[in-house]
Design a protein around this motif. Sequence first.
Motif, PDB file in Angstrom:
ATOM      1  N   GLU A 136      21.152  -9.037   4.295  1.00 27.47           N
ATOM      2  CA  GLU A 136      21.407  -7.491   4.149  1.00 27.47           C
ATOM      3  C   GLU A 136      20.875  -6.937   2.981  1.00 27.47           C
ATOM      4  O   GLU A 136      20.297  -5.738   3.039  1.00 27.47           O
ATOM      5  N   ASP A 137      20.596  -7.723   1.959  1.00 29.35           N
ATOM      6  CA  ASP A 137      20.167  -7.314   0.642  1.00 29.35           C
ATOM      7  C   ASP A 137      18.658  -6.963   1.062  1.00 29.35           C
ATOM      8  O   ASP A 137      18.123  -5.952   0.641  1.00 29.35           O
ATOM      9  N   HIS A 138      17.987  -7.659   1.700  1.00 32.03           N
ATOM     10  CA  HIS A 138      16.583  -7.526   1.968  1.00 32.03           C
ATOM     11  C   HIS A 138      16.438  -6.067   2.962  1.00 32.03           C
ATOM     12  O   HIS A 138      15.553  -5.401   2.776  1.00 32.03           O
ATOM     13  N   ARG A 139      17.259  -6.043   3.926  1.00 34.44           N
ATOM     14  CA  ARG A 139      17.208  -4.898   4.520  1.00 34.44           C
ATOM     15  C   ARG A 139      17.281  -3.549   3.739  1.00 34.44           C
ATOM     16  O   ARG A 139      16.671  -2.734   3.960  1.00 34.44           O
ATOM     17  N   LEU A 140      18.157  -3.578   2.956  1.00 36.75           N
ATOM     18  CA  LEU A 140      18.565  -2.672   2.126  1.00 36.75           C
ATOM     19  C   LEU A 140      17.234  -2.250   1.115  1.00 36.75           C
ATOM     20  O   LEU A 140      16.852  -0.944   0.769  1.00 36.75           O
ATOM     21  N   PHE A 141      16.556  -3.351   0.777  1.00 35.58           N
ATOM     22  CA  PHE A 141      15.599  -3.490  -0.317  1.00 35.58           C
ATOM     23  C   PHE A 141      14.581  -2.821   0.357  1.00 35.58           C
ATOM     24  O   PHE A 141      13.810  -1.847  -0.214  1.00 35.58           O
ATOM     25  N   MET A 142      14.198  -2.929   1.555  1.00 30.00           N
ATOM     26  CA  MET A 142      13.008  -2.557   2.367  1.00 30.00           C
ATOM     27  C   MET A 142      13.275  -1.021   2.863  1.00 30.00           C
ATOM     28  O   MET A 142      12.539  -0.107   2.787  1.00 30.00           O
ATOM     29  N   LEU A 143      14.604  -0.821   3.001  1.00 25.74           N
ATOM     30  CA  LEU A 143      14.973   0.473   3.637  1.00 25.74           C
ATOM     31  C   LEU A 143      14.867   1.595   2.339  1.00 25.74           C
ATOM     32  O   LEU A 143      14.139   2.739   2.577  1.00 25.74           O
ATOM     33  N   GLY A 144      14.743   1.326   1.228  1.00 29.11           N
ATOM     34  CA  GLY A 144      14.726   1.778  -0.071  1.00 29.11           C
ATOM     35  C   GLY A 144      13.210   2.136  -0.555  1.00 29.11           C
ATOM     36  O   GLY A 144      12.686   3.127  -1.372  1.00 29.11           O
ATOM     37  N   LEU A 145      12.272   1.428   0.322  1.00 31.57           N
ATOM     38  CA  LEU A 145      11.060   1.388  -0.029  1.00 31.57           C
ATOM     39  C   LEU A 145      10.120   1.756   0.951  1.00 31.57           C
ATOM     40  O   LEU A 145       8.938   2.387   0.649  1.00 31.57           O
ATOM     41  N   GLU A 146      10.384   1.653   2.038  1.00 36.27           N
ATOM     42  CA  GLU A 146       9.609   1.838   3.515  1.00 36.27           C
ATOM     43  C   GLU A 146       8.844   3.369   3.482  1.00 36.27           C
ATOM     44  O   GLU A 146       7.735   3.226   3.903  1.00 36.27           O
ATOM     45  N   GLU A 147       9.607   4.339   3.063  1.00 34.22           N
ATOM     46  CA  GLU A 147       9.018   5.663   3.114  1.00 34.22           C
ATOM     47  C   GLU A 147       7.687   5.938   2.205  1.00 34.22           C
ATOM     48  O   GLU A 147       6.809   6.752   2.511  1.00 34.22           O
ATOM     49  N   TYR A 148       7.805   5.095   1.287  1.00 32.13           N
ATOM     50  CA  TYR A 148       6.513   5.100   0.281  1.00 32.13           C
ATOM     51  C   TYR A 148       5.117   4.319   0.828  1.00 32.13           C
ATOM     52  O   TYR A 148       4.063   4.787   0.290  1.00 32.13           O
ATOM     53  N   PHE A 149       5.406   3.496   1.860  1.00 37.46           N
ATOM     54  CA  PHE A 149       4.344   2.563   2.382  1.00 37.46           C
ATOM     55  C   PHE A 149       3.340   3.563   3.074  1.00 37.46           C
ATOM     56  O   PHE A 149       3.840   4.204   4.081  1.00 37.46           O
ATOM     57  N   CYS A 150       1.877   3.526   3.144  1.00 36.76           N
ATOM     58  CA  CYS A 150       1.162   4.114   3.856  1.00 36.76           C
ATOM     59  C   CYS A 150       0.817   3.194   5.011  1.00 36.76           C
ATOM     60  O   CYS A 150      -0.050   3.709   6.174  1.00 36.76           O
ATOM     61  N   GLU A 151       1.036   2.191   5.057  1.00 34.61           N
ATOM     62  CA  GLU A 151       0.985   1.109   6.089  1.00 34.61           C
ATOM     63  C   GLU A 151       1.698  -0.246   5.918  1.00 34.61           C
ATOM     64  O   GLU A 151       2.344  -0.449   4.625  1.00 34.61           O
ATOM     65  N   PRO A 166       0.874  -1.267  -0.148  1.00 36.03           N
ATOM     66  CA  PRO A 166      -0.122  -0.092   0.255  1.00 36.03           C
ATOM     67  C   PRO A 166       0.985   1.352  -0.031  1.00 36.03           C
ATOM     68  O   PRO A 166       1.499   1.329   0.918  1.00 36.03           O
ATOM     69  N   VAL A 167       0.997   2.117  -0.979  1.00 36.15           N
ATOM     70  CA  VAL A 167       1.712   3.199  -1.198  1.00 36.15           C
ATOM     71  C   VAL A 167       0.801   4.627  -0.962  1.00 36.15           C
ATOM     72  O   VAL A 167      -0.431   4.665  -1.514  1.00 36.15           O
ATOM     73  N   HIS A 168       1.333   5.668  -0.465  1.00 30.63           N
ATOM     74  CA  HIS A 168       1.012   6.777  -0.338  1.00 30.63           C
ATOM     75  C   HIS A 168       0.366   7.374  -1.821  1.00 30.63           C
ATOM     76  O   HIS A 168       1.306   7.349  -2.650  1.00 30.63           O
ATOM     77  N   LYS A 169      -0.974   7.498  -2.102  1.00 30.10           N
ATOM     78  CA  LYS A 169      -1.374   8.313  -3.399  1.00 30.10           C
ATOM     79  C   LYS A 169      -0.365   9.256  -4.085  1.00 30.10           C
ATOM     80  O   LYS A 169      -0.090   9.228  -5.189  1.00 30.10           O
ATOM     81  N   GLU A 170       0.103  10.086  -3.173  1.00 30.21           N
ATOM     82  CA  GLU A 170       0.800  11.340  -3.807  1.00 30.21           C
ATOM     83  C   GLU A 170       2.387  10.795  -3.949  1.00 30.21           C
ATOM     84  O   GLU A 170       3.079  11.573  -4.571  1.00 30.21           O
ATOM     85  N   ARG A 171       2.579   9.622  -3.838  1.00 28.81           N
ATOM     86  CA  ARG A 171       4.082   9.050  -3.895  1.00 28.81           C
ATOM     87  C   ARG A 171       3.985   7.897  -4.857  1.00 28.81           C
ATOM     88  O   ARG A 171       5.150   7.344  -5.000  1.00 28.81           O
ATOM     89  N   ILE A 172       3.050   7.719  -5.688  1.00 26.08           N
ATOM     90  CA  ILE A 172       3.170   6.496  -6.742  1.00 26.08           C
ATOM     91  C   ILE A 172       4.420   6.559  -7.562  1.00 26.08           C
ATOM     92  O   ILE A 172       5.124   5.497  -7.799  1.00 26.08           O
ATOM     93  N   GLU A 173       4.525   7.633  -8.339  1.00 29.85           N
ATOM     94  CA  GLU A 173       5.802   7.981  -9.058  1.00 29.85           C
ATOM     95  C   GLU A 173       6.912   7.575  -8.373  1.00 29.85           C
ATOM     96  O   GLU A 173       7.927   7.019  -9.096  1.00 29.85           O
ATOM     97  N   GLY A 174       7.083   8.313  -7.398  1.00 30.65           N
ATOM     98  CA  GLY A 174       8.328   8.048  -6.646  1.00 30.65           C
ATOM     99  C   GLY A 174       8.666   6.666  -6.217  1.00 30.65           C
ATOM    100  O   GLY A 174       9.538   6.177  -6.263  1.00 30.65           O
ATOM    101  N   PHE A 175       7.500   5.839  -5.910  1.00 28.87           N
ATOM    102  CA  PHE A 175       7.694   4.598  -5.596  1.00 28.87           C
ATOM    103  C   PHE A 175       8.102   3.552  -6.731  1.00 28.87           C
ATOM    104  O   PHE A 175       9.081   2.858  -6.427  1.00 28.87           O
ATOM    105  N   ARG A 176       7.693   3.774  -7.889  1.00 32.94           N
ATOM    106  CA  ARG A 176       8.097   3.102  -9.183  1.00 32.94           C
ATOM    107  C   ARG A 176       9.526   3.450  -9.258  1.00 32.94           C
ATOM    108  O   ARG A 176      10.368   2.558  -9.593  1.00 32.94           O
TER     109      ARG A 176
END
Length: 97
Positions: A70-85, A9-19
């Motif tokens: 560690e790759d998973h930690r970095l993967f999630m770190l790069g995405l977590e700010e876009y999630f609304c939940e 679930p991504v914040h609506k205003e952050r969809i393009e940034g998420f991609r």
Amino acid sequence: MIYEIALLPVHKERIEGFRDAFAKVAPLLCRAKGYLGHVLAQGIETPEHFNLIVRWQSLEDHTPGFEASEDHRLFMLGLEEYFCEEPTVYHIEGERF
């Protein structure tokens, strides 16, 4: 073959940034042991909902394998700010499609 289904679930205003962010961290996923491919699909009726479907050779390749890395930690770190939940993740077993 195991499929990981992640509901993102991504914040609506952050969809393009998420991609863009996903494209940057995707190589971390792609180099994981047992990784066989993925698709990131955006909802039509609910464009703020993305589905990540990852094919794995075995459940162990995903968890504990990739999830404990560690790759998973970095993967999630790069995405977590876009999630609304918090994302929801589950696994299914099936044939290759």
